[in-house]
Design a protein around this motif. Structure first.
Motif, PDB file in Angstrom:
ATOM      1  N   VAL A   1       0.861  -1.180   0.000  1.00  0.00           N
ATOM      2  CA  VAL A   1       0.000   0.000   0.000  1.00  0.00           C
ATOM      3  C   VAL A   1       0.899   1.231   0.000  1.00  0.00           C
ATOM      4  CG1 VAL A   1      -1.863  -1.190   1.203  1.00  0.00           C
ATOM      5  CG2 VAL A   1      -0.141   0.038   2.527  1.00  0.00           C
ATOM      6  N   SER A   2       0.331   2.391  -0.184  1.00  0.00           N
ATOM      7  CA  SER A   2       1.138   3.609  -0.224  1.00  0.00           C
ATOM      8  C   SER A   2       1.817   3.840   1.123  1.00  0.00           C
ATOM      9  CB  SER A   2       0.264   4.811  -0.583  1.00  0.00           C
ATOM     10  OG  SER A   2      -0.660   5.093   0.454  1.00  0.00           O
TER      11      SER A   2
ATOM     12  N   ALA B   1      -0.518   5.572   3.535  1.00  0.00           N
ATOM     13  CA  ALA B   1      -1.535   4.711   4.148  1.00  0.00           C
ATOM     14  C   ALA B   1      -0.928   3.855   5.252  1.00  0.00           C
ATOM     15  CB  ALA B   1      -2.184   3.830   3.085  1.00  0.00           C
TER      16      ALA B   1
ATOM     17  N   LEU C   1      -4.183  -5.997   4.276  1.00  0.00           N
ATOM     18  CA  LEU C   1      -2.756  -6.144   3.992  1.00  0.00           C
ATOM     19  C   LEU C   1      -2.347  -7.591   3.733  1.00  0.00           C
ATOM     20  CD1 LEU C   1      -1.388  -3.619   6.634  1.00  0.00           C
ATOM     21  CD2 LEU C   1      -1.596  -3.284   4.171  1.00  0.00           C
TER      22      LEU C   1
ATOM     23  N   ARG D   1      -1.948  -8.682   0.172  1.00  0.00           N
ATOM     24  CA  ARG D   1      -0.833  -8.149  -0.608  1.00  0.00           C
ATOM     25  C   ARG D   1       0.300  -9.160  -0.757  1.00  0.00           C
ATOM     26  NH1 ARG D   1      -1.983  -2.741  -2.016  1.00  0.00           N
ATOM     27  NH2 ARG D   1      -4.159  -2.486  -1.372  1.00  0.00           N
TER      28      ARG D   1
ATOM     29  N   SER E   1      -2.414  -3.263  -5.630  1.00  0.00           N
ATOM     30  CA  SER E   1      -1.635  -2.030  -5.557  1.00  0.00           C
ATOM     31  C   SER E   1      -1.984  -1.109  -6.724  1.00  0.00           C
ATOM     32  CB  SER E   1      -0.140  -2.356  -5.568  1.00  0.00           C
ATOM     33  OG  SER E   1       0.635  -1.188  -5.424  1.00  0.00           O
TER      34      SER E   1
ATOM     35  N   ASP F   1      -5.179   0.577  -5.940  1.00  0.00           N
ATOM     36  CA  ASP F   1      -4.963   1.712  -5.027  1.00  0.00           C
ATOM     37  C   ASP F   1      -4.708   2.990  -5.826  1.00  0.00           C
ATOM     38  OD1 ASP F   1      -5.177   0.014  -2.865  1.00  0.00           O
ATOM     39  OD2 ASP F   1      -3.020  -0.118  -2.495  1.00  0.00           O
TER      40      ASP F   1
ATOM     41  N   MET G   1      -6.965   2.301   0.415  1.00  0.00           N
ATOM     42  CA  MET G   1      -6.494   0.927   0.292  1.00  0.00           C
ATOM     43  C   MET G   1      -7.635   0.085  -0.262  1.00  0.00           C
ATOM     44  SD  MET G   1      -4.160   0.258   3.708  1.00  0.00           S
ATOM     45  CE  MET G   1      -5.571   0.123   4.795  1.00  0.00           C
TER      46      MET G   1
ATOM     47  N   TYR H   1      -9.092  -3.911  -1.233  1.00  0.00           N
ATOM     48  CA  TYR H   1      -8.950  -5.358  -1.080  1.00  0.00           C
ATOM     49  C   TYR H   1     -10.173  -6.039  -1.676  1.00  0.00           C
ATOM     50  CZ  TYR H   1     -12.239  -5.703   2.892  1.00  0.00           C
ATOM     51  OH  TYR H   1     -13.353  -5.685   3.692  1.00  0.00           O
TER      52      TYR H   1
ATOM     53  N   VAL I   1     -10.942   2.488   3.154  1.00  0.00           N
ATOM     54  CA  VAL I   1     -10.733   1.078   2.817  1.00  0.00           C
ATOM     55  C   VAL I   1     -11.873   0.636   1.905  1.00  0.00           C
ATOM     56  CG1 VAL I   1     -10.452  -1.252   3.710  1.00  0.00           C
ATOM     57  CG2 VAL I   1      -9.612   0.689   5.038  1.00  0.00           C
TER      58      VAL I   1
END
Length: 238
Positions: A61-62, A65, A129, A132, A142, A145, A165, A167, A193
């Motif tokens: 993620v960035s 974030a 997360l 990822r 990603s 995002d 973010m 997902y 999110v």
């Protein structure tokens, strides 16, 4: 007959001397002390995501974030750690001072609720997360995002847009947990999110579901909803 039988059993199996001398209130204090120390031990095991989430750099993620989520969880963790430590000191001092055990139990229950809310927050972001680290999926997310952040570019000159973010999860419709809304425990959510259902991860469904949810964040960031509510409640509108 029953009373004499019970008495004979108790005499045959007497309590240990240290239990006979220990007052009933001390049992409650020992219980609260043990439970509080257990919470403290469990809290020590909660590690930052930077130490627990394996992912290639392209799937991360960035930085913004990750920083904001980590700061939220660390702040909450430290606050609970201090509260539990103070509670342990209070329970230890209660052996020599007058303390209402019922009040201590109430205080511990509130501490445990706050502790559980920290774990709930951890799970919310861990679900995001953890994906990822999946081969192929992480890099794809990603990229989403970046697409989500592009959807807020038009608002950049008007407001400070939050980090986002994305997902994927089961279901039939996308959803968003908007930034600045309340998390379990009452803390403000630092990042938006966005959940995209797996069935929408094909063709135009990806962009339509994702950008639709980004629009909800834009409406909230621009305070459009608040202005509409104010207008609807005003006498001028009626």
């Amino acid at each position: 007959m029953k009373d004499s039988l019970f008495t004979s059993i108790m005499n045959a199996n007497p309590q240990p001397a240290h239990l006979q001398k220990q007052p009933r209130a001390s049992y409650a204090l020992d219980y609260l002390l043990n439970e509080a120390q257990s919470l403290l031990s469990r809290l020590h095991q909660v590690k930052p995501f930077s130490m627990t989430m394996p992912m290639v750099q392209g799937a991360a993620v960035s930085d913004r974030a990750m920083k904001e989520v980590s700061e939220l969880l660390e702040h909450g963790k430290n606050a609970v750690f201090k509260s539990i430590s103070a509670f342990i000191n209070t329970v230890q001092n209660a052996r020599t001072q007058q303390h209402d055990v019922g009040e201590l139990q109430t205080r511990f229950s509130l501490l445990r609720l706050r502790y559980n809310s920290i774990l709930d927050q951890l799970d919310i972001f861990a679900d995001v997360l953890a994906q990822r680290s999946e081969h192929g999926v992480g890099i794809w997310l990603s990229g989403l995002d970046v697409l989500a952040e592009d959807g807020l570019i038009a608002c950049n000159d008007l407001v400070n847009n939050p980090a986002l973010m994305v997902y994927i999860d089961r279901g039939h419709g996308a959803a968003i947990r908007r930034a600045a809304t309340k998390l379990p425990g009452g803390d403000d959510n630092p990042v938006a999110v966005i959940q995209v259902p797996r069935e929408r991860m094909v063709g135009s469904g990806v962009a339509s579901s994702l950008i639709h949810e980004v629009g909800h964040q834009a409406v909230e960031s621009l305070h459009v909803s608040a202005q509409i509510r104010k207008l609807l409640h005003s006498k001028d509108f009626l």
